[in-house]
Scaffold this motif. Structure first.
Motif, PDB file in Angstrom:
ATOM      1  N   ILE A   5     109.242 123.345  59.620  1.00 22.44           N
ATOM      2  CA  ILE A   5     109.656 123.608  58.084  1.00 22.44           C
ATOM      3  C   ILE A   5     111.119 123.419  57.949  1.00 22.44           C
ATOM      4  N   VAL A   6     111.873 124.061  59.004  1.00 21.94           N
ATOM      5  CA  VAL A   6     113.249 124.289  58.908  1.00 21.94           C
ATOM      6  C   VAL A   6     113.759 122.642  59.267  1.00 21.94           C
ATOM      7  N   GLY A   7     113.164 122.152  60.177  1.00 19.58           N
ATOM      8  CA  GLY A   7     113.689 120.604  60.659  1.00 19.58           C
ATOM      9  C   GLY A   7     113.775 119.678  59.691  1.00 19.58           C
ATOM     10  N   TYR A   8     112.469 119.852  58.790  1.00 14.12           N
ATOM     11  CA  TYR A   8     112.550 118.995  57.632  1.00 14.12           C
ATOM     12  C   TYR A   8     113.563 119.231  56.581  1.00 14.12           C
ATOM     13  N   ARG A   9     113.904 120.474  56.448  1.00 16.70           N
ATOM     14  CA  ARG A   9     115.149 120.741  55.424  1.00 16.70           C
ATOM     15  C   ARG A   9     116.422 120.070  56.150  1.00 16.70           C
ATOM     16  N   ASN A  10     116.455 120.285  57.326  1.00 17.95           N
ATOM     17  CA  ASN A  10     117.785 119.729  58.199  1.00 17.95           C
ATOM     18  C   ASN A  10     117.922 118.185  57.934  1.00 17.95           C
ATOM     19  N   LEU A  11     116.470 117.726  58.156  1.00 15.62           N
ATOM     20  CA  LEU A  11     116.683 116.290  58.133  1.00 15.62           C
ATOM     21  C   LEU A  11     116.933 115.681  56.895  1.00 15.62           C
ATOM     22  N   ILE A  12     116.478 116.233  55.765  1.00 18.05           N
ATOM     23  CA  ILE A  12     116.903 115.836  54.513  1.00 18.05           C
ATOM     24  C   ILE A  12     118.527 115.814  54.168  1.00 18.05           C
ATOM     25  N   ALA A  13     119.109 116.835  54.745  1.00 16.62           N
ATOM     26  CA  ALA A  13     120.520 116.964  54.813  1.00 16.62           C
ATOM     27  C   ALA A  13     121.221 115.854  55.826  1.00 16.62           C
ATOM     28  N   GLU A  14     120.756 115.627  56.970  1.00 15.92           N
ATOM     29  CA  GLU A  14     121.090 114.736  57.567  1.00 15.92           C
ATOM     30  C   GLU A  14     120.980 112.964  56.918  1.00 15.92           C
ATOM     31  N   VAL A  15     119.801 112.984  56.343  1.00 16.28           N
ATOM     32  CA  VAL A  15     119.853 111.621  55.744  1.00 16.28           C
ATOM     33  C   VAL A  15     120.778 111.605  54.442  1.00 16.28           C
ATOM     34  N   GLU A  16     120.724 112.672  53.711  1.00 17.75           N
ATOM     35  CA  GLU A  16     121.727 112.522  52.499  1.00 17.75           C
ATOM     36  C   GLU A  16     123.051 112.377  52.957  1.00 17.75           C
ATOM     37  N   LYS A  17     123.525 112.959  53.969  1.00 21.00           N
ATOM     38  CA  LYS A  17     124.998 112.751  54.548  1.00 21.00           C
ATOM     39  C   LYS A  17     125.165 111.065  54.897  1.00 21.00           C
ATOM     40  N   LEU A  18     124.206 110.560  55.495  1.00 22.21           N
ATOM     41  CA  LEU A  18     124.571 109.127  55.892  1.00 22.21           C
ATOM     42  C   LEU A  18     124.300 108.363  54.572  1.00 22.21           C
ATOM     43  N   ARG A  19     123.496 108.737  53.605  1.00 23.42           N
ATOM     44  CA  ARG A  19     123.276 107.935  52.422  1.00 23.42           C
ATOM     45  C   ARG A  19     124.638 108.070  51.519  1.00 23.42           C
ATOM     46  N   ARG A  20     125.168 109.343  51.631  1.00 22.77           N
ATOM     47  CA  ARG A  20     126.592 109.256  50.766  1.00 22.77           C
ATOM     48  C   ARG A  20     127.840 108.651  51.480  1.00 22.77           C
ATOM     49  N   GLU A  21     127.559 108.361  52.752  1.00 19.94           N
ATOM     50  CA  GLU A  21     128.723 107.740  53.414  1.00 19.94           C
ATOM     51  C   GLU A  21     128.783 106.155  53.059  1.00 19.94           C
ATOM     52  N   PRO A  22     129.796 105.815  52.760  1.00 18.72           N
ATOM     53  CA  PRO A  22     130.077 104.465  52.348  1.00 18.72           C
ATOM     54  C   PRO A  22     130.030 103.527  53.626  1.00 18.72           C
ATOM     55  N   TYR A  23     129.845 102.320  53.544  1.00 20.98           N
ATOM     56  CA  TYR A  23     130.180 101.337  54.482  1.00 20.98           C
ATOM     57  C   TYR A  23     131.729 100.945  54.604  1.00 20.98           C
ATOM     58  N   PRO A  55     128.238  91.484  53.660  1.00 23.43           N
ATOM     59  CA  PRO A  55     127.005  92.468  53.432  1.00 23.43           C
ATOM     60  C   PRO A  55     127.352  93.957  53.017  1.00 23.43           C
ATOM     61  N   LYS A  56     129.006  94.284  53.254  1.00 25.84           N
ATOM     62  CA  LYS A  56     129.204  95.496  52.819  1.00 25.84           C
ATOM     63  C   LYS A  56     129.029  95.997  51.426  1.00 25.84           C
ATOM     64  N   THR A  57     129.022  95.079  50.581  1.00 29.72           N
ATOM     65  CA  THR A  57     128.685  95.232  49.000  1.00 29.72           C
ATOM     66  C   THR A  57     127.348  95.637  48.921  1.00 29.72           C
ATOM     67  N   ASP A  58     126.504  95.209  49.824  1.00 30.96           N
ATOM     68  CA  ASP A  58     125.109  95.545  49.604  1.00 30.96           C
ATOM     69  C   ASP A  58     124.735  96.811  49.802  1.00 30.96           C
ATOM     70  N   PHE A  59     125.481  97.546  50.648  1.00 28.65           N
ATOM     71  CA  PHE A  59     125.280  98.910  51.161  1.00 28.65           C
ATOM     72  C   PHE A  59     125.543 100.010  50.012  1.00 28.65           C
ATOM     73  N   ARG A  60     125.988  99.744  49.002  1.00 29.04           N
ATOM     74  CA  ARG A  60     126.451 100.597  47.907  1.00 29.04           C
ATOM     75  C   ARG A  60     125.475 101.532  47.523  1.00 29.04           C
ATOM     76  N   GLY A  61     124.340 101.269  47.373  1.00 29.62           N
ATOM     77  CA  GLY A  61     123.247 102.191  47.022  1.00 29.62           C
ATOM     78  C   GLY A  61     122.638 103.157  47.877  1.00 29.62           C
ATOM     79  N   MET A  62     122.788 102.730  49.141  1.00 31.67           N
ATOM     80  CA  MET A  62     122.135 103.489  50.339  1.00 31.67           C
ATOM     81  C   MET A  62     122.899 103.897  51.331  1.00 31.67           C
ATOM     82  N   GLY A  63     124.291 103.403  51.238  1.00 36.55           N
ATOM     83  CA  GLY A  63     125.607 103.767  52.147  1.00 36.55           C
ATOM     84  C   GLY A  63     125.103 103.325  53.527  1.00 36.55           C
ATOM     85  N   LEU A  64     125.522 104.183  54.552  1.00 33.15           N
ATOM     86  CA  LEU A  64     125.225 103.859  55.963  1.00 33.15           C
ATOM     87  C   LEU A  64     123.700 104.233  56.293  1.00 33.15           C
TER      88      LEU A  64
END
Length: 326
Positions: A109-127, A169-178
């Motif tokens: 349960i806790v791991g799932y919540r932390n995974l969301i945070a980790e994935v979100e951090k990668l998604r928000r980091e731009p290329y 390719p960097k322009t194509d990563f805008r939506g999902m970031g890293l």
């Protein structure tokens, strides 16, 4: 007035059911000598069915300590289990397996919540093309997918060969970031043979059914294929939505014996890429303009599969046998 009456009835019904449910739980506890957490652990096999019931029970508890137990730090889980046992007046010496089972559920349960945070951090980091690590990963993607075709320049039309839209390719990563790049690199590096085959098929998915002459006529027709990298980023978005909506709990609670990790998420992405590719060919769309329709249909199919508490999208990543009887 009728709208107010309906709302009043719904509120009354909600509180009636809530009170009735609490009374029922009290009666069942008196009859069985077990609290709800005990009954779930003893009567439900490990995996999503058990963990999701435990999660619902803790979140729905009238005790604040139980409600907040699903949000603790992983290092505090052992202490949290002791608190739960004490609060529920459960003797750990008489019920040693209960603590082990609860710990496994809380880790998930806790791991799932932390995974969301980790994935979100990668998604928000731009290329960032100025970041050597980002550039290295991008070049690794090319090498894994096209090992026999050296990249002639960093800015090149060659990127279109693996499904990017332009020279850079960097322009194509805008939506999902890293996150999009991480997933594509994982697929290309760890599922290389399948990734290369999907790339090849995406250029001409019906190649095996066409004669050489027919292929020569159709190979410039974009309608029979799709852009591999762009679709990979789109499927990353699909996997991300499944994760944050909670739909992937079924899968992760069945395949991760403890806390689901980024690797589990990336393995799931590989599965979704492979399955979407097969689905695309089966759907036989007229052209790429049908992509959104096919994607939505595929998304609904995956959602339906995940409604089954027994579902594991990638069964070969399932929890080890040693944990089955936990």
């Amino acid at each position: 007035a009728s709208s107010f009456d309906r709302m009043f009835v719904q509120v009354c019904l909600y509180f009636y059911c809530k009170c009735l449910w609490r009374c029922l739980k009290f009666v069942v506890r008196k009859l069985t000598g077990q609290c709800e957490l005990q009954r779930i652990c003893y009567n439900t096999k490990p995996g999503a069915a058990r963990t999701m019931k435990i999660e619902a029970s803790l979140k729905g508890s009238k005790s604040k300590r139980l409600q907040t137990s699903v949000n603790v730090h992983p290092d505090a889980i052992e202490k949290t289990i002791d608190d739960i046992m004490e609060l529920k007046r459960i003797n750990p010496d008489i019920n040693p397996q209960l603590g082990v089972s609860l710990q496994a559920c809380l880790l998930q349960i806790v791991g799932y919540r932390n995974l969301i945070a980790e994935v979100e951090k990668l998604r928000r980091e731009p290329y960032d093309s100025e970041n050597p690590q980002h550039e290295e990963m991008l070049l690794k993607l090319w090498k894994c997918l096209k090992p026999n075709s050296p990249l002639k320049a960093r800015i090149s039309k060659q990127w279109c060969e693996i499904g990017f839209q332009g020279d850079d390719p960097k322009t194509d990563f805008r939506g999902m970031g890293l996150l999009g790049l991480y997933n594509l690199v994982y697929f290309a590096e760890w599922d290389t043979e399948i990734a290369q085959q999907v790339l090849c098929d995406s250029l001409h998915p019906k190649y095996s059914q066409l004669s050489k002459a027919e292929w020569e006529k159709k190979k410039f027709d974009k309608a029979i294929g799709y852009s591999f990298a762009i679709v990979g980023i789109n499927i990353t978005d699909l996997a991300y939505n499944l994760l944050v909506s909670g739909a992937l709990k079924t899968h992760f609670y069945n395949v991760a014996p403890e806390a689901p990790t980024l690797t589990h998420f990336q393995q799931t992405f590989c599965y979704l890429m492979h399955e979407f590719h097969k689905f695309w060919i089966d759907e036989d769309p007229l052209d790429i303009m049908e992509f959104n329709r096919v994607r939505e249909k595929f998304y609904k199919r995956i959602l339906k599969q995940l409604q089954n508490p027994e579902m594991a999208l990638c069964p070969h990543f399932a929890a080890s046998e040693s944990l089955i009887n936990m």
